[in-house]
Design an enzyme around this catalytic site. Structure first.
Site, PDB file in Angstrom:
ATOM      1  N   HIS A 166      52.387  27.700  64.109  1.00  0.00           N
ATOM      2  CA  HIS A 166      52.268  28.675  63.002  1.00  0.00           C
ATOM      3  C   HIS A 166      53.459  28.539  62.041  1.00  0.00           C
ATOM      4  CE1 HIS A 166      50.329  32.725  61.759  1.00  0.00           C
ATOM      5  NE2 HIS A 166      50.909  32.149  60.720  1.00  0.00           N
ATOM      6  N   ARG A 221      43.915  31.648  60.061  1.00  0.00           N
ATOM      7  CA  ARG A 221      44.084  32.452  61.263  1.00  0.00           C
ATOM      8  C   ARG A 221      43.280  31.842  62.411  1.00  0.00           C
ATOM      9  NH1 ARG A 221      47.936  34.226  59.224  1.00  0.00           N
ATOM     10  NH2 ARG A 221      48.423  36.374  58.632  1.00  0.00           N
TER      11      ARG A 221
HETATM   12  N1  LIG Z   1      49.682  29.604  58.636  1.00  0.00           N
HETATM   13  C1  LIG Z   1      50.549  30.233  57.874  1.00  0.00           C
HETATM   14  O1  LIG Z   1      51.769  30.026  58.008  1.00  0.00           O
HETATM   15  C2  LIG Z   1      50.055  31.173  56.794  1.00  0.00           C
HETATM   16  C3  LIG Z   1      50.963  31.632  55.837  1.00  0.00           C
HETATM   17  C4  LIG Z   1      50.494  32.453  54.823  1.00  0.00           C
HETATM   18  C5  LIG Z   1      49.160  32.820  54.789  1.00  0.00           C
HETATM   19  N2  LIG Z   1      48.300  32.364  55.741  1.00  0.00           N
HETATM   20  C6  LIG Z   1      46.865  32.726  55.684  1.00  0.00           C
HETATM   21  O2  LIG Z   1      46.345  32.287  54.433  1.00  0.00           O
HETATM   22  C7  LIG Z   1      45.417  33.261  53.985  1.00  0.00           C
HETATM   23  C8  LIG Z   1      45.178  33.094  52.495  1.00  0.00           C
HETATM   24  O3  LIG Z   1      46.317  33.515  51.761  1.00  0.00           O
HETATM   25  P1  LIG Z   1      46.264  33.702  50.160  1.00  0.00           P
HETATM   26  O4  LIG Z   1      47.563  34.249  49.750  1.00  0.00           O
HETATM   27  O5  LIG Z   1      45.792  32.448  49.506  1.00  0.00           O
HETATM   28  O6  LIG Z   1      45.105  34.791  50.050  1.00  0.00           O
HETATM   29  P2  LIG Z   1      44.350  35.335  48.736  1.00  0.00           P
HETATM   30  O7  LIG Z   1      45.172  35.065  47.535  1.00  0.00           O
HETATM   31  O8  LIG Z   1      43.946  36.735  49.034  1.00  0.00           O
HETATM   32  O9  LIG Z   1      43.054  34.407  48.617  1.00  0.00           O
HETATM   33  C9  LIG Z   1      41.971  34.523  49.482  1.00  0.00           C
HETATM   34  C10 LIG Z   1      40.844  33.587  49.022  1.00  0.00           C
HETATM   35  O10 LIG Z   1      39.804  33.609  50.007  1.00  0.00           O
HETATM   36  C11 LIG Z   1      38.571  33.933  49.377  1.00  0.00           C
HETATM   37  N3  LIG Z   1      37.721  34.700  50.302  1.00  0.00           N
HETATM   38  C12 LIG Z   1      38.005  35.874  50.915  1.00  0.00           C
HETATM   39  N4  LIG Z   1      36.966  36.267  51.677  1.00  0.00           N
HETATM   40  C13 LIG Z   1      36.009  35.329  51.521  1.00  0.00           C
HETATM   41  C14 LIG Z   1      34.702  35.169  52.024  1.00  0.00           C
HETATM   42  N5  LIG Z   1      34.150  36.068  52.847  1.00  0.00           N
HETATM   43  N6  LIG Z   1      33.989  34.089  51.646  1.00  0.00           N
HETATM   44  C15 LIG Z   1      34.522  33.189  50.791  1.00  0.00           C
HETATM   45  N7  LIG Z   1      35.763  33.264  50.272  1.00  0.00           N
HETATM   46  C16 LIG Z   1      36.498  34.330  50.641  1.00  0.00           C
HETATM   47  C17 LIG Z   1      38.941  34.737  48.149  1.00  0.00           C
HETATM   48  O11 LIG Z   1      37.875  34.690  47.215  1.00  0.00           O
HETATM   49  P3  LIG Z   1      37.981  35.445  45.772  1.00  0.00           P
HETATM   50  O12 LIG Z   1      39.036  34.691  45.015  1.00  0.00           O
HETATM   51  O13 LIG Z   1      36.656  35.267  45.183  1.00  0.00           O
HETATM   52  O14 LIG Z   1      38.387  36.856  46.081  1.00  0.00           O
HETATM   53  C18 LIG Z   1      40.214  34.019  47.692  1.00  0.00           C
HETATM   54  O15 LIG Z   1      39.882  32.887  46.929  1.00  0.00           O
HETATM   55  C19 LIG Z   1      46.061  34.577  54.406  1.00  0.00           C
HETATM   56  O16 LIG Z   1      45.124  35.617  54.487  1.00  0.00           O
HETATM   57  C20 LIG Z   1      46.654  34.238  55.749  1.00  0.00           C
HETATM   58  O17 LIG Z   1      45.715  34.511  56.778  1.00  0.00           O
HETATM   59  C21 LIG Z   1      48.727  31.543  56.741  1.00  0.00           C
END
Ligand SMILES: NC(=O)c1ccc[n+]([C@@H]2O[C@H](COP(=O)([O-])OP(=O)(O)OC[C@H]3O[C@@H](n4cnc5c(N)ncnc54)[C@H](OP(=O)(O)O)[C@@H]3O)[C@@H](O)[C@H]2O)c1
Length: 306
Positions: A269, A221
């Site tokens: 994006h 983000r």
């Molecule tokens: N650019 C794009 O087109 C696009 C598309 C899709 C998603 N995204 C972004 O990608 C992000 C990640 O997606 P995802 O599906 O992989 O999410 P996810 O499965 O919820 O994984 C989030 C990861 O971040 C870690 N995390 C969360 N808060 C943290 C903190 N304060 N300090 C350290 N680590 C932290 C979590 O740790 P734990 O495993 O220990 O809980 C987990 O490993 C989304 O939230 C979105 O913003 C972007």
């Protein structure tokens, strides 16, 4: 069962049609102000008015992985928020990040500039041991990205809240290990969710911990990044550049300096798009599982914010 579809800037019609075909026993319709009460909603950035007018909702299915915009709304306690998990996004993210890492590591921009001038140039091969990639966030997307980078034999570090065991990936966990994680990495890939804890996390203090000649790939983000700090660190020579897919304001305003910075690559994006068919199949599967009283993946924890 009534299912309502409420999207910002996206035509709900094909979604309504496909959901109705997959769930013939339900009534699926696009939301308009004053619409009938629904039990379930499929949403993308809905307005507060939608939430306020639909107090009977049991679950909101977000058609993206990030729920930061949704959690900014006043949501009734107990309303289940369900995110997309993967649904075809992780392979796209792996492609995007590997492309950005390899393009930077192999200096393909330099070759492209030379060939434009008809120049047959040669650059000394760089050692991938000097280009450790740090993947910040090892969830659904980050884990897939880390595994894809390992295929190209880059050293890979991973950072998450809780420790992870991913083959070939050195795990760092929790704020206490953030500095060690950054210092061990030269290329940083941001894939953590946007929460109050992670907003502005990519700033001068953290980005300057990356190894000299560091490179940022931000695909999570825009609000994670302090824009001016990135530009200053690139212009001072500590960072070599950045590939940015997400921005504080989207579309990126025409006068933003990211557009014209020679060491910054901007994409609109687009790193991992929501795929309609895959997403509908996943959401329908989860709706049917909920009806059978079974647990589902991707339920957001409002305390953690992801
Ligand atoms: N650019 C794009 O087109 C696009 C598309 C899709 C998603 N995204 C972004 O990608 C992000 C990640 O997606 P995802 O599906 O992989 O999410 P996810 O499965 O919820 O994984 C989030 C990861 O971040 C870690 N995390 C969360 N808060 C943290 C903190 N304060 N300090 C350290 N680590 C932290 C979590 O740790 P734990 O495993 O220990 O809980 C987990 O490993 C989304 O939230 C979105 O913003 C972007």
């Amino acid at each position: 069962m009534n299912i309502t579809v409420c999207f910002d800037k996206l035509d709900p019609a094909p979604w309504v049609q496909a959901l109705q075909a997959a769930l013939p026993q339900a009534q699926v319709s696009a939301w308009t102000p004053g619409a009938a009460q629904a039990e379930l909603a499929i949403v993308w950035a809905p307005p507060q008015q939608f939430i306020d007018e639909q107090p009977g909702l049991q679950a909101l299915f977000n058609i993206g992985a990030g729920v930061d915009a949704l959690l900014k709304l006043r949501l009734p306690a107990g309303l289940k928020v369900v995110r997309l998990d993967d649904a075809g996004m992780s392979v796209q993210m792996a492609e995007y990040v590997c492309h950005a890492v390899i393009r930077h590591f192999r200096e393909f921009d330099g070759y492209a500039a030379d060939t434009l001038m008809g120049k047959w140039s040669y650059r000394k091969p760089r050692s991938r041991a000097d280009f450790a990639v740090g993947v910040m966030g090892l969830g659904v997307l980050g884990e897939r990205v880390a595994q894809a980078l390992r295929v190209f034999e880059f050293p890979v570090n991973g950072y998450s809240r809780s420790p992870k065991h991913i083959e070939g990936v050195r795990s760092f966990a929790g704020a206490d290990q953030l500095c060690d994680f950054l210092q061990a990495s030269r290329i940083l890939v941001n894939l953590i969710p946007l929460t109050p804890e992670t907003e502005d996390l990519l700033n001068r203090a953290t980005l300057s911990q990356l190894q000299r000649g560091g490179y940022l790939i931000n695909v999570a983000r825009g609000r994670h990044l302090v824009d001016e700090d990135l530009i200053a660190l690139i212009d001072e020579g500590h960072l070599a550049g950045a590939t940015l897919d997400v921005f504080r304001t989207e579309p990126l305003p025409p006068d933003h300096s990211f557009w014209r910075h020679p060491k910054i690559t901007v994409t609109p994006h687009t790193s991992a798009r929501t795929l309609r068919e895959e997403s509908i199949a996943q959401i329908v599967g989860k709706i049917l599982a909920l009806q059978r009283g079974e647990p589902i993946r991707g339920v957001v924890d409002p305390q953690r914010g992801y």
